[in-house]
Design a protein around this motif. Structure first.
Motif, mmCIF file in Angstrom:
data_model
loop_
_atom_site.group_PDB
_atom_site.id
_atom_site.type_symbol
_atom_site.label_atom_id
_atom_site.label_comp_id
_atom_site.label_asym_id
_atom_site.label_seq_id
_atom_site.Cartn_x
_atom_site.Cartn_y
_atom_site.Cartn_z
ATOM 1 N N GLY A 139 1.224 2.257 -30.036
ATOM 2 C CA GLY A 139 1.536 1.501 -31.230
ATOM 3 C C GLY A 139 2.549 2.183 -32.142
ATOM 4 O O GLY A 139 3.046 1.588 -33.081
ATOM 5 N N ASP A 140 2.870 3.421 -31.868
ATOM 6 C CA ASP A 140 3.735 4.199 -32.745
ATOM 7 C C ASP A 140 5.040 4.523 -32.034
ATOM 8 O O ASP A 140 5.046 5.168 -30.996
ATOM 9 N N ALA A 141 6.152 4.080 -32.609
ATOM 10 C CA ALA A 141 7.468 4.330 -31.998
ATOM 11 C C ALA A 141 7.761 5.818 -31.897
ATOM 12 O O ALA A 141 8.512 6.252 -31.026
ATOM 13 N N ALA A 142 7.155 6.631 -32.760
ATOM 14 C CA ALA A 142 7.377 8.077 -32.725
ATOM 15 C C ALA A 142 6.905 8.675 -31.406
ATOM 16 O O ALA A 142 7.449 9.681 -30.950
ATOM 17 N N ASN A 143 5.920 8.064 -30.774
ATOM 18 C CA ASN A 143 5.440 8.568 -29.491
ATOM 19 C C ASN A 143 6.505 8.446 -28.404
ATOM 20 O O ASN A 143 6.682 9.345 -27.592
ATOM 21 N N LEU A 144 7.217 7.341 -28.399
ATOM 22 C CA LEU A 144 8.297 7.164 -27.436
ATOM 23 C C LEU A 144 9.420 8.160 -27.742
ATOM 24 O O LEU A 144 10.032 8.708 -26.824
ATOM 25 N N ASP A 145 9.643 8.430 -29.015
ATOM 26 C CA ASP A 145 10.624 9.442 -29.397
ATOM 27 C C ASP A 145 10.224 10.815 -28.874
ATOM 28 O O ASP A 145 11.069 11.594 -28.428
ATOM 29 N N LEU A 146 8.926 11.128 -28.931
ATOM 30 C CA LEU A 146 8.435 12.404 -28.410
ATOM 31 C C LEU A 146 8.696 12.503 -26.913
ATOM 32 O O LEU A 146 9.151 13.537 -26.417
ATOM 33 N N LEU A 147 8.440 11.442 -26.195
ATOM 34 C CA LEU A 147 8.706 11.414 -24.760
ATOM 35 C C LEU A 147 10.195 11.650 -24.493
ATOM 36 O O LEU A 147 10.562 12.463 -23.634
ATOM 37 N N HIS A 148 11.061 10.987 -25.237
ATOM 38 C CA HIS A 148 12.513 11.204 -25.118
ATOM 39 C C HIS A 148 12.868 12.663 -25.379
ATOM 40 O O HIS A 148 13.656 13.259 -24.649
ATOM 41 N N LEU A 149 12.288 13.233 -26.427
ATOM 42 C CA LEU A 149 12.586 14.617 -26.811
ATOM 43 C C LEU A 149 12.181 15.599 -25.715
ATOM 44 O O LEU A 149 12.950 16.492 -25.349
ATOM 45 N N ILE A 150 10.993 15.436 -25.187
ATOM 46 C CA ILE A 150 10.528 16.328 -24.120
ATOM 47 C C ILE A 150 11.427 16.193 -22.903
ATOM 48 O O ILE A 150 11.858 17.192 -22.319
ATOM 49 N N HIS A 151 11.721 14.967 -22.516
ATOM 50 C CA HIS A 151 12.556 14.753 -21.325
ATOM 51 C C HIS A 151 13.967 15.294 -21.533
ATOM 52 O O HIS A 151 14.545 15.883 -20.618
ATOM 53 N N ALA A 152 14.521 15.122 -22.724
ATOM 54 C CA ALA A 152 15.866 15.625 -23.002
ATOM 55 C C ALA A 152 15.894 17.154 -22.999
ATOM 56 O O ALA A 152 16.858 17.762 -22.532
ATOM 57 N N SER A 153 14.824 17.768 -23.501
ATOM 58 C CA SER A 153 14.767 19.227 -23.571
ATOM 59 C C SER A 153 14.449 19.862 -22.223
ATOM 60 O O SER A 153 14.906 20.961 -21.928
ATOM 61 N N LEU A 154 13.646 19.174 -21.434
ATOM 62 C CA LEU A 154 13.203 19.694 -20.135
ATOM 63 C C LEU A 154 13.350 18.601 -19.081
ATOM 64 O O LEU A 154 12.365 18.052 -18.589
ATOM 65 N N PRO A 155 14.572 18.276 -18.698
ATOM 66 C CA PRO A 155 14.793 17.128 -17.817
ATOM 67 C C PRO A 155 14.180 17.260 -16.420
ATOM 68 O O PRO A 155 13.944 16.249 -15.769
ATOM 69 N N ASP A 156 13.896 18.480 -15.987
ATOM 70 C CA ASP A 156 13.314 18.663 -14.659
ATOM 71 C C ASP A 156 11.787 18.665 -14.678
ATOM 72 O O ASP A 156 11.156 18.769 -13.632
ATOM 73 N N LEU A 157 11.192 18.571 -15.863
ATOM 74 C CA LEU A 157 9.737 18.574 -15.988
ATOM 75 C C LEU A 157 9.209 17.151 -15.812
ATOM 76 O O LEU A 157 9.496 16.274 -16.618
ATOM 77 N N PRO A 158 8.455 16.902 -14.760
ATOM 78 C CA PRO A 158 7.873 15.568 -14.588
ATOM 79 C C PRO A 158 6.793 15.324 -15.650
ATOM 80 O O PRO A 158 6.010 16.223 -15.963
ATOM 81 N N ILE A 159 6.780 14.116 -16.173
ATOM 82 C CA ILE A 159 5.831 13.759 -17.232
ATOM 83 C C ILE A 159 5.028 12.543 -16.787
ATOM 84 O O ILE A 159 5.592 11.510 -16.444
ATOM 85 N N ILE A 160 3.706 12.696 -16.797
ATOM 86 C CA ILE A 160 2.801 11.571 -16.567
ATOM 87 C C ILE A 160 2.226 11.201 -17.930
ATOM 88 O O ILE A 160 1.655 12.044 -18.619
ATOM 89 N N VAL A 161 2.405 9.952 -18.321
ATOM 90 C CA VAL A 161 1.889 9.462 -19.596
ATOM 91 C C VAL A 161 0.511 8.859 -19.377
ATOM 92 O O VAL A 161 0.311 8.061 -18.455
ATOM 93 N N LEU A 162 -0.425 9.247 -20.224
ATOM 94 C CA LEU A 162 -1.762 8.664 -20.257
ATOM 95 C C LEU A 162 -1.916 7.957 -21.595
ATOM 96 O O LEU A 162 -1.519 8.494 -22.631
ATOM 97 N N THR A 163 -2.472 6.776 -21.576
ATOM 98 C CA THR A 163 -2.702 6.055 -22.823
ATOM 99 C C THR A 163 -4.048 5.342 -22.779
ATOM 100 O O THR A 163 -4.474 4.892 -21.723
ATOM 101 N N GLY A 164 -4.680 5.288 -23.930
ATOM 102 C CA GLY A 164 -5.985 4.646 -24.035
ATOM 103 C C GLY A 164 -5.910 3.188 -24.433
ATOM 104 O O GLY A 164 -6.936 2.533 -24.576
ATOM 105 N N VAL A 165 -4.701 2.684 -24.629
ATOM 106 C CA VAL A 165 -4.541 1.281 -25.005
ATOM 107 C C VAL A 165 -3.853 0.517 -23.888
ATOM 108 O O VAL A 165 -3.135 1.099 -23.072
ATOM 109 N N ALA A 166 -4.086 -0.771 -23.861
ATOM 110 C CA ALA A 166 -3.443 -1.605 -22.841
ATOM 111 C C ALA A 166 -1.932 -1.594 -23.058
ATOM 112 O O ALA A 166 -1.462 -1.490 -24.191
ATOM 113 N N PHE A 167 -1.184 -1.669 -21.968
ATOM 114 C CA PHE A 167 0.270 -1.690 -22.079
ATOM 115 C C PHE A 167 0.828 -2.745 -21.146
ATOM 116 O O PHE A 167 0.231 -3.083 -20.136
#
Length: 85
Positions: free
Chosen positions: A20-48
């Motif tokens: 529900g928070d756009a800042a979370n998607l920004d965090l994902l962008h930030l992590i990926h931009a800083s560490l592009p070779d680090l695979p990220i699995i997103v877990l969420t407790g809400v329906a998507f």
């Protein structure tokens, strides 16, 4: 956490996001931009939606999982990643 990820080698990141928070998607962008070779699995407790899952993949997630899945299903996805990359 981002500083720590730069200092210590990680094979995989499990990122718990609230959709529900756009800042979370920004965090994902930030992590990926800083560490592009680090695979990220997103877990969420809400329906998507498929669109939200695609947005998260576009932002750098290799997988998007609901916490509603059993621990066994989540572990299978993690194990599959390590087997096949």
């Amino acid at each position: 956490a981002l500083r720590l990820a730069h200092e210590l080698p990680f094979d995989l990141a499990l990122l718990d996001l609230s959709l529900g928070d756009a800042a979370n998607l920004d965090l994902l962008h930030l992590i990926h931009a800083s560490l592009p070779d680090l695979p990220i699995i997103v877990l969420t407790g809400v329906a998507f939606t498929k669109q939200q899952a695609e947005e998260m993949r576009d932002a750098g997630a290799v997988e998007v999982l609901s916490k509603m899945n059993s621990l066994e299903v989540i572990l299978q996805k993690v194990e599959r990643f390590f087997k096949f990359g």
